[in-house]
Design a protein around this motif. Structure first.
Motif, PDB file in Angstrom:
ATOM      1  N   UNK A  96       0.837  -1.194   0.000  1.00 53.58           N
ATOM      2  CA  UNK A  96       0.000   0.000   0.000  1.00 53.58           C
ATOM      3  C   UNK A  96       0.876   1.251   0.000  1.00 53.58           C
ATOM      4  N   UNK A  97       0.249   2.401  -0.113  1.00 57.33           N
ATOM      5  CA  UNK A  97       0.997   3.648  -0.055  1.00 57.33           C
ATOM      6  C   UNK A  97       0.154   4.830  -0.482  1.00 57.33           C
ATOM      7  N   UNK A  98       0.782   5.997  -0.435  1.00 60.64           N
ATOM      8  CA  UNK A  98       0.156   7.226  -0.919  1.00 60.64           C
ATOM      9  C   UNK A  98       0.516   7.374  -2.400  1.00 60.64           C
ATOM     10  N   UNK A  99      -0.482   7.596  -3.234  1.00 65.22           N
ATOM     11  CA  UNK A  99      -0.274   7.635  -4.680  1.00 65.22           C
ATOM     12  C   UNK A  99       0.759   8.691  -5.038  1.00 65.22           C
ATOM     13  N   UNK A 100       1.747   8.277  -5.832  1.00 60.15           N
ATOM     14  CA  UNK A 100       2.805   9.178  -6.270  1.00 60.15           C
ATOM     15  C   UNK A 100       2.189  10.345  -7.057  1.00 60.15           C
ATOM     16  N   UNK A 101       2.572  11.599  -6.732  1.00 60.86           N
ATOM     17  CA  UNK A 101       2.030  12.748  -7.480  1.00 60.86           C
ATOM     18  C   UNK A 101       2.235  12.635  -8.985  1.00 60.86           C
ATOM     19  N   UNK A 102       3.306  11.960  -9.419  1.00 65.93           N
ATOM     20  CA  UNK A 102       3.539  11.773 -10.852  1.00 65.93           C
ATOM     21  C   UNK A 102       2.397  10.988 -11.479  1.00 65.93           C
ATOM     22  N   UNK A 103       1.907   9.970 -10.773  1.00 65.71           N
ATOM     23  CA  UNK A 103       0.798   9.154 -11.281  1.00 65.71           C
ATOM     24  C   UNK A 103      -0.476   9.988 -11.362  1.00 65.71           C
ATOM     25  N   UNK A 104      -0.726  10.803 -10.349  1.00 65.25           N
ATOM     26  CA  UNK A 104      -1.905  11.676 -10.376  1.00 65.25           C
ATOM     27  C   UNK A 104      -1.839  12.624 -11.570  1.00 65.25           C
ATOM     28  N   UNK A 105      -0.679  13.235 -11.796  1.00 67.90           N
ATOM     29  CA  UNK A 105      -0.525  14.164 -12.912  1.00 67.90           C
ATOM     30  C   UNK A 105      -0.684  13.444 -14.250  1.00 67.90           C
ATOM     31  N   UNK A 106      -0.188  12.200 -14.334  1.00 71.54           N
ATOM     32  CA  UNK A 106      -0.380  11.415 -15.564  1.00 71.54           C
ATOM     33  C   UNK A 106      -1.849  11.201 -15.870  1.00 71.54           C
ATOM     34  N   UNK A 107      -2.667  11.180 -14.819  1.00 68.34           N
ATOM     35  CA  UNK A 107      -4.113  10.957 -14.965  1.00 68.34           C
ATOM     36  C   UNK A 107      -4.900  12.270 -14.968  1.00 68.34           C
ATOM     37  N   UNK A 108      -4.198  13.382 -15.204  1.00 67.36           N
ATOM     38  CA  UNK A 108      -4.820  14.715 -15.309  1.00 67.36           C
ATOM     39  C   UNK A 108      -5.476  15.157 -14.008  1.00 67.36           C
ATOM     40  N   UNK A 109      -4.902  14.731 -12.875  1.00 58.99           N
ATOM     41  CA  UNK A 109      -5.387  15.154 -11.558  1.00 58.99           C
ATOM     42  C   UNK A 109      -4.343  16.075 -10.947  1.00 58.99           C
ATOM     43  N   UNK A 110      -4.748  17.242 -10.512  1.00 62.06           N
ATOM     44  CA  UNK A 110      -3.840  18.244  -9.956  1.00 62.06           C
ATOM     45  C   UNK A 110      -3.319  17.772  -8.598  1.00 62.06           C
ATOM     46  N   UNK A 111      -2.041  17.407  -8.544  1.00 65.77           N
ATOM     47  CA  UNK A 111      -1.472  16.880  -7.300  1.00 65.77           C
ATOM     48  C   UNK A 111      -1.247  17.956  -6.249  1.00 65.77           C
ATOM     49  N   UNK A 112      -1.370  19.234  -6.621  1.00 71.95           N
ATOM     50  CA  UNK A 112      -1.277  20.299  -5.624  1.00 71.95           C
ATOM     51  C   UNK A 112      -2.585  20.463  -4.856  1.00 71.95           C
ATOM     52  N   UNK A 113      -3.664  19.908  -5.401  1.00 72.33           N
ATOM     53  CA  UNK A 113      -4.976  19.989  -4.752  1.00 72.33           C
ATOM     54  C   UNK A 113      -5.412  18.653  -4.161  1.00 72.33           C
ATOM     55  N   UNK A 114      -4.994  17.564  -4.794  1.00 75.71           N
ATOM     56  CA  UNK A 114      -5.495  16.250  -4.403  1.00 75.71           C
ATOM     57  C   UNK A 114      -4.347  15.297  -4.062  1.00 75.71           C
ATOM     58  N   UNK A 115      -4.658  14.353  -3.204  1.00 77.25           N
ATOM     59  CA  UNK A 115      -3.748  13.247  -2.890  1.00 77.25           C
ATOM     60  C   UNK A 115      -4.583  11.968  -2.850  1.00 77.25           C
ATOM     61  N   UNK A 116      -3.910  10.842  -2.769  1.00 77.25           N
ATOM     62  CA  UNK A 116      -4.664   9.585  -2.802  1.00 77.25           C
ATOM     63  C   UNK A 116      -3.933   8.466  -2.108  1.00 77.25           C
ATOM     64  N   UNK A 117      -4.677   7.431  -1.794  1.00 76.65           N
ATOM     65  CA  UNK A 117      -4.104   6.219  -1.223  1.00 76.65           C
ATOM     66  C   UNK A 117      -4.400   5.049  -2.145  1.00 76.65           C
ATOM     67  N   UNK A 118      -3.559   4.037  -2.083  1.00 75.30           N
ATOM     68  CA  UNK A 118      -3.743   2.848  -2.919  1.00 75.30           C
ATOM     69  C   UNK A 118      -3.260   1.617  -2.158  1.00 75.30           C
ATOM     70  N   UNK A 119      -3.850   0.480  -2.496  1.00 73.54           N
ATOM     71  CA  UNK A 119      -3.463  -0.780  -1.856  1.00 73.54           C
ATOM     72  C   UNK A 119      -3.751  -1.925  -2.814  1.00 73.54           C
ATOM     73  N   UNK A 120      -3.045  -3.032  -2.645  1.00 74.00           N
ATOM     74  CA  UNK A 120      -3.280  -4.200  -3.477  1.00 74.00           C
ATOM     75  C   UNK A 120      -2.918  -5.466  -2.734  1.00 74.00           C
ATOM     76  N   UNK A 121      -3.700  -6.502  -2.955  1.00 75.24           N
ATOM     77  CA  UNK A 121      -3.430  -7.783  -2.287  1.00 75.24           C
ATOM     78  C   UNK A 121      -3.693  -8.937  -3.237  1.00 75.24           C
ATOM     79  N   UNK A 122      -2.991 -10.039  -2.992  1.00 72.75           N
ATOM     80  CA  UNK A 122      -3.172 -11.237  -3.789  1.00 72.75           C
ATOM     81  C   UNK A 122      -4.253 -12.121  -3.193  1.00 72.75           C
ATOM     82  N   UNK A 123      -5.257 -12.446  -3.985  1.00 77.02           N
ATOM     83  CA  UNK A 123      -6.400 -13.220  -3.478  1.00 77.02           C
ATOM     84  C   UNK A 123      -5.956 -14.621  -3.063  1.00 77.02           C
ATOM     85  N   UNK A 124      -5.094 -15.253  -3.877  1.00 76.86           N
ATOM     86  CA  UNK A 124      -4.629 -16.597  -3.543  1.00 76.86           C
ATOM     87  C   UNK A 124      -3.897 -16.612  -2.199  1.00 76.86           C
ATOM     88  N   UNK A 125      -3.072 -15.592  -1.957  1.00 77.68           N
ATOM     89  CA  UNK A 125      -2.325 -15.543  -0.698  1.00 77.68           C
ATOM     90  C   UNK A 125      -3.268 -15.469   0.498  1.00 77.68           C
TER      91      UNK A 125
END
Length: 241
Positions: free
Chosen positions: A186-215
């Motif tokens: 997990x982590x806080x979404x990299x501002x570079x990724x937000x900007x790549x998606x046309x989201x202003x990283x100076x105004x917005x931030x985000x969190x993300x997480x991922x897990x393996x279902x089999x595990x």
């Protein structure tokens, strides 16, 4: 000579099928996150390098982009997705904050041993809004882990590195035999990724997480070898009715 009417159908066994343990676990996790306010979305399993790597800040020199790790098709013009993160990219491009999305499905990597397969399942989620921070991420992770393993499970956050989140962490749970087991990233979404998606990283931030279902399923059910899950062994699968 016997007629058609003399032919008797085979005796039908008085048994009822059941949902495969991986399908069951994936559905449980998705419904849990849906109940927490995440919208369930889906995306293609055959992806472009742009969505699978570039938009996620995974550089051209990253080892995951090499032929020995990734299944490429059509002379590298496309590939079998290595994670469900491209679905999150598509979701951020198609929506404006606040955004809370989760996806789950098959992913593909060149692994094959007792704990890895060339095909497995992931569930990934992300939330983008104003003032999203690591405290919110930790609260969400605790909710997910407690729902999966009970409120008495002990967990820890370990600093880690992912190109698409900064800061990043691995989450471990303490097993009954005293060993720490990695459960998700997990982590806080990299501002570079937000900007790549046309989201202003100076105004917005985000969190993300991922897990393996089999595990998760292996830990929940005490399965030692991931390959047992996909052998179509009815004696094995009948344990999970």
């Amino acid at each position: 000579m016997s007629s058609f009417n003399d032919i008797k159908p085979p005796e039908i066994l008085n048994e009822v099928g059941s949902i495969h343990p991986i399908s069951n676990m994936k559905s449980f996790i998705l419904q849990l996150l849906f109940s927490l306010g995440f919208k369930i979305i889906d995306g293609p399993e055959v992806e472009s390098e742009e969505f699978n790597f570039d938009m996620l800040n995974i550089k051209k020199t990253h080892p995951a982009r090499q032929m020995h790790d990734t299944f490429y098709v059509d002379n590298k013009s496309s590939l079998l997705r290595t994670h469900t993160s491209p679905v999150q990219i598509r979701g951020m491009l198609d929506n404006t904050p606040p955004i809370a999305l989760v996806s789950g499905g098959k992913v593909y990597r060149k692994d094959d041993d007792a704990t890895h397969l060339p095909m497995f399942h992931q569930v990934e989620g992300m939330y983008v809004d104003k003032n999203v921070d690591f405290a919110q991420l930790k609260d969400l992770i605790y909710k997910i882990i407690y729902s999966l393993f009970g409120n008495n499970v002990e967990l820890r956050f370990r600093p880690s590195y992912f190109p698409f989140t900064e800061p990043s962490a691995e989450v471990d749970i303490l097993s009954d035999d005293g060993k720490w087991l990695e459960i998700l990233g997990c982590g806080i979404i990299n501002p570079i990724v937000l900007e790549n998606c046309k989201i202003d990283s100076s105004k917005y931030s985000g969190l993300a997480f991922g897990l393996g279902v089999e595990r998760i399923a292996m830990l929940k059910h005490g399965i030692k070898d991931i390959r047992e899950i996909y052998k179509s062994n009815l004696d094995f699968l009948s344990q999970f009715k």
